[in-house]
Design a protein around this motif. Structure first.
Motif, PDB file in Angstrom:
ATOM      1  N   PHE A 247      85.476   1.316  39.163  1.00  0.00           N
ATOM      2  CA  PHE A 247      86.098   2.349  39.992  1.00  0.00           C
ATOM      3  C   PHE A 247      86.666   3.499  39.175  1.00  0.00           C
ATOM      4  O   PHE A 247      86.729   4.630  39.646  1.00  0.00           O
ATOM      5  N   THR A 248      87.088   3.240  37.941  1.00  0.00           N
ATOM      6  CA  THR A 248      87.623   4.311  37.103  1.00  0.00           C
ATOM      7  C   THR A 248      86.599   5.420  36.890  1.00  0.00           C
ATOM      8  O   THR A 248      86.967   6.590  36.737  1.00  0.00           O
ATOM      9  N   TYR A 249      85.315   5.076  36.920  1.00  0.00           N
ATOM     10  CA  TYR A 249      84.273   6.043  36.603  1.00  0.00           C
ATOM     11  C   TYR A 249      83.407   6.396  37.804  1.00  0.00           C
ATOM     12  O   TYR A 249      82.264   6.805  37.659  1.00  0.00           O
ATOM     13  N   VAL A 250      83.995   6.264  38.993  1.00  0.00           N
ATOM     14  CA  VAL A 250      83.216   6.548  40.186  1.00  0.00           C
ATOM     15  C   VAL A 250      82.965   8.046  40.348  1.00  0.00           C
ATOM     16  O   VAL A 250      81.912   8.459  40.844  1.00  0.00           O
ATOM     17  N   ARG A 251      83.905   8.893  39.907  1.00  0.00           N
ATOM     18  CA  ARG A 251      83.666  10.339  40.035  1.00  0.00           C
ATOM     19  C   ARG A 251      82.488  10.808  39.180  1.00  0.00           C
ATOM     20  O   ARG A 251      81.582  11.478  39.708  1.00  0.00           O
ATOM     21  N   PRO A 252      82.478  10.520  37.866  1.00  0.00           N
ATOM     22  CA  PRO A 252      81.302  10.968  37.107  1.00  0.00           C
ATOM     23  C   PRO A 252      80.000  10.363  37.620  1.00  0.00           C
ATOM     24  O   PRO A 252      78.948  11.007  37.541  1.00  0.00           O
ATOM     25  N   PHE A 253      80.050   9.149  38.163  1.00  0.00           N
ATOM     26  CA  PHE A 253      78.847   8.551  38.759  1.00  0.00           C
ATOM     27  C   PHE A 253      78.389   9.379  39.954  1.00  0.00           C
ATOM     28  O   PHE A 253      77.197   9.717  40.074  1.00  0.00           O
ATOM     29  N   LEU A 254      79.314   9.715  40.841  1.00  0.00           N
ATOM     30  CA  LEU A 254      78.953  10.479  42.032  1.00  0.00           C
ATOM     31  C   LEU A 254      78.442  11.872  41.678  1.00  0.00           C
ATOM     32  O   LEU A 254      77.515  12.389  42.315  1.00  0.00           O
ATOM     33  N   GLU A 255      79.020  12.473  40.653  1.00  0.00           N
ATOM     34  CA  GLU A 255      78.608  13.835  40.297  1.00  0.00           C
ATOM     35  C   GLU A 255      77.275  13.867  39.551  1.00  0.00           C
ATOM     36  O   GLU A 255      76.447  14.744  39.808  1.00  0.00           O
ATOM     37  N   THR A 256      77.065  12.923  38.660  1.00  0.00           N
ATOM     38  CA  THR A 256      75.864  12.982  37.817  1.00  0.00           C
ATOM     39  C   THR A 256      74.688  12.198  38.379  1.00  0.00           C
ATOM     40  O   THR A 256      73.533  12.547  38.123  1.00  0.00           O
ATOM     41  N   VAL A 257      74.952  11.151  39.132  1.00  0.00           N
ATOM     42  CA  VAL A 257      73.861  10.320  39.649  1.00  0.00           C
ATOM     43  C   VAL A 257      73.558  10.639  41.117  1.00  0.00           C
ATOM     44  O   VAL A 257      72.415  10.920  41.479  1.00  0.00           O
ATOM     45  N   THR A 258      74.598  10.618  41.946  1.00  0.00           N
ATOM     46  CA  THR A 258      74.403  10.919  43.365  1.00  0.00           C
ATOM     47  C   THR A 258      74.257  12.413  43.596  1.00  0.00           C
ATOM     48  O   THR A 258      73.628  12.835  44.571  1.00  0.00           O
ATOM     49  N   GLY A 259      74.856  13.218  42.720  1.00  0.00           N
ATOM     50  CA  GLY A 259      74.702  14.664  42.805  1.00  0.00           C
ATOM     51  C   GLY A 259      75.579  15.334  43.843  1.00  0.00           C
ATOM     52  O   GLY A 259      75.173  16.330  44.445  1.00  0.00           O
ATOM     53  N   VAL A 260      76.797  14.837  44.051  1.00  0.00           N
ATOM     54  CA  VAL A 260      77.681  15.443  45.043  1.00  0.00           C
ATOM     55  C   VAL A 260      78.576  16.480  44.374  1.00  0.00           C
ATOM     56  O   VAL A 260      78.865  16.413  43.180  1.00  0.00           O
ATOM     57  N   ARG A 261      79.021  17.453  45.180  1.00  0.00           N
ATOM     58  CA  ARG A 261      79.951  18.467  44.694  1.00  0.00           C
ATOM     59  C   ARG A 261      81.366  18.107  45.158  1.00  0.00           C
ATOM     60  O   ARG A 261      81.553  17.169  45.931  1.00  0.00           O
ATOM     61  N   VAL A 262      82.346  18.887  44.686  1.00  0.00           N
ATOM     62  CA  VAL A 262      83.741  18.536  44.912  1.00  0.00           C
ATOM     63  C   VAL A 262      84.098  18.357  46.386  1.00  0.00           C
ATOM     64  O   VAL A 262      84.767  17.378  46.736  1.00  0.00           O
ATOM     65  N   PRO A 263      83.714  19.258  47.308  1.00  0.00           N
ATOM     66  CA  PRO A 263      84.090  19.028  48.719  1.00  0.00           C
ATOM     67  C   PRO A 263      83.580  17.695  49.255  1.00  0.00           C
ATOM     68  O   PRO A 263      84.315  16.966  49.941  1.00  0.00           O
ATOM     69  N   THR A 264      82.330  17.371  48.937  1.00  0.00           N
ATOM     70  CA  THR A 264      81.773  16.085  49.380  1.00  0.00           C
ATOM     71  C   THR A 264      82.443  14.932  48.656  1.00  0.00           C
ATOM     72  O   THR A 264      82.706  13.869  49.247  1.00  0.00           O
TER      73      THR A 264
END
Length: 410
Positions: A247-264
């Protein structure tokens, strides 16, 4: 709340001095709840801000994530030794000092010119975490009559639950609007308001001198010799280690793998928080139906989610419900583990609870550290596989504890 209520340190001499005629201070209870909110928000704020923190301080995201690891390490040490070090110090004074330190931590992190200063601020919040949660139940007993303690603890935990819902998405949003430094700086006025509120509403809470402060610490470690305790502590520790490795690294996962931006990203983190709040409402009923099966099922479910995120990380339509399930189960699980503490140490709740706080903080620190190293050197897949493995081992150890039964203190 059953877990926390059952685990009250009722054998502490300071507690025995309290009677049903204890003056009621519900305003003090709400002040403590706000403190819990700010504390939990401060503790896990880096989760939603790892990417900008790493970029600004010129470190890797794994190194930025060590800010959670160091806070866990200092919380561990504080939870074990604060009672002995505080001695006869008025607990109101101690709580005020911890709240002031929380505000100072936010300011240090927000103004940090380099990585060392950032870690210094995170170490300070760890001291506050360990001190606050170690004294939370005893503080509730001082604020309200004994019959109202469960309600007071529920209000305490309300601040915690609220923070789990809003802290991560709010941190991501504030990071986008005012920057990650501004997000941390926003915690300072909250701490100041809480400090003033506590100063006005908390009663004097003197504590008797402890003849052998270190003995309290060694007594906690001696509990590990009881049948089933070491295995149970290991199961709980591995659960939290596996949880925070991912869970500590869920943001970089979402940004680099899932490709979401800040609002999402903010919306996804909000969904995780709301699901977690729902989980805390449901977990009590599930534990009553099957205590150990519930703990085992949570670990197995979260291990499956970790592997599912590897397989479907690029599909946002799959990632969002998986992370919502993660929040539902992961936020509810601590209630079950505190209930295990209450079952295992009915006559040594203070020592057993202090030991479990130390184990959990150590596990969070190790999980964040191991997860960060794997994330930096092997990619998110290695981190998530490690998380799944830790959760599976936790499930196996929990099954072993279930077969031997809870370790009852004598």
């Amino acid at each position: 709340m059953t877990a926390q209520t059952s685990a009250l340190p009722i054998e502490d001499p300071a507690v025995l001095d309290e009677t049903p005629s204890t003056p009621t201070s519900w305003s003090g209870v709400f002040a403590m709840s706000i403190c819990a909110f700010a504390l939990v928000a401060s503790e896990f704020m880096p989760v939603s801000l790892l990417t900008p923190i790493a970029g600004d301080l010129n470190v890797t995201e794994g190194m930025a994530g060590q800010g959670i690891a160091i806070s866990g390490a200092f919380a561990l040490l504080t939870s074990l030794f604060i009672s002995a070090l505080a001695g006869a110090l008025d607990r109101k004074t101690l709580l005020l000092a911890l709240t002031a330190a929380m505000g100072l931590s936010g300011a240090i992190v927000a103004l940090a010119p380099d990585y060392f200063t950032y870690m210094l601020g995170r170490a300070l919040i760890g001291v506050v975490i360990g001190g606050f949660w170690s004294m939370s139940a005893a503080t509730a007993i001082r604020l309200v009559p004994i019959a109202q303690v469960p309600r007071a603890l529920a209000i305490f935990n309300g601040g915690n639950a609220l923070a789990t819902v809003v802290a991560a998405p709010l941190g991501a949003y504030l990071g986008a609007v005012v920057g990650w430094r501004g997000a941390f700086l926003c915690l300072v006025p909250v701490a100041l308001v809480t400090l003033v509120w506590q100063w006005l509403t908390l009663p004097t809470m003197r504590s008797e001198k402890r003849a052998a402060g270190a003995g309290h610490v060694f007594k906690a470690f001696r509990l590990l010799a009881r049948p089933g305790v070491a295995v149970g502590m290991a199961a709980g520790g591995l659960f939290f280690m596996g949880q925070f490795a991912l869970f500590t690294y869920v943001r970089p996962f979402l940004e680099t793998v899932t490709g979401v931006r800040v609002p999402t990203l903010s919306l996804i983190l909000l969904a995780i928080g709301i699901a977690g709040l729902l989980g805390t409402l449901l977990i009590g009923r599930m534990l009553r139906r099957g205590f150990y099966p519930t703990l085992i099922a949570i670990s197995l479910l979260m291990a499956a989610i970790a592997l599912g995120l590897i397989a479907f990380g690029g599909w946002i339509a799959v990632v969002v419900p998986l992370l919502a399930l993660w929040g539902l189960s992961g936020t509810a699980a601590p209630v079950g583990w505190w209930a295990w503490v209450a079952r295992s140490f009915p006559h040594d709740a203070e020592a057993g609870g202090g030991l479990f706080v130390a184990v959990v903080q150590l596990a969070i620190g190790l999980g964040s550290t191991v997860g960060g190293l794997l994330f930096d050197h092997g990619g998110y897949q290695h981190t998530f596989v490690a998380s799944a493995g830790l959760l599976l081992v936790s499930a196996g150890l929990t099954l072993r504890v279930a077969r031997t039964g809870p370790a009852q203190s004598t």
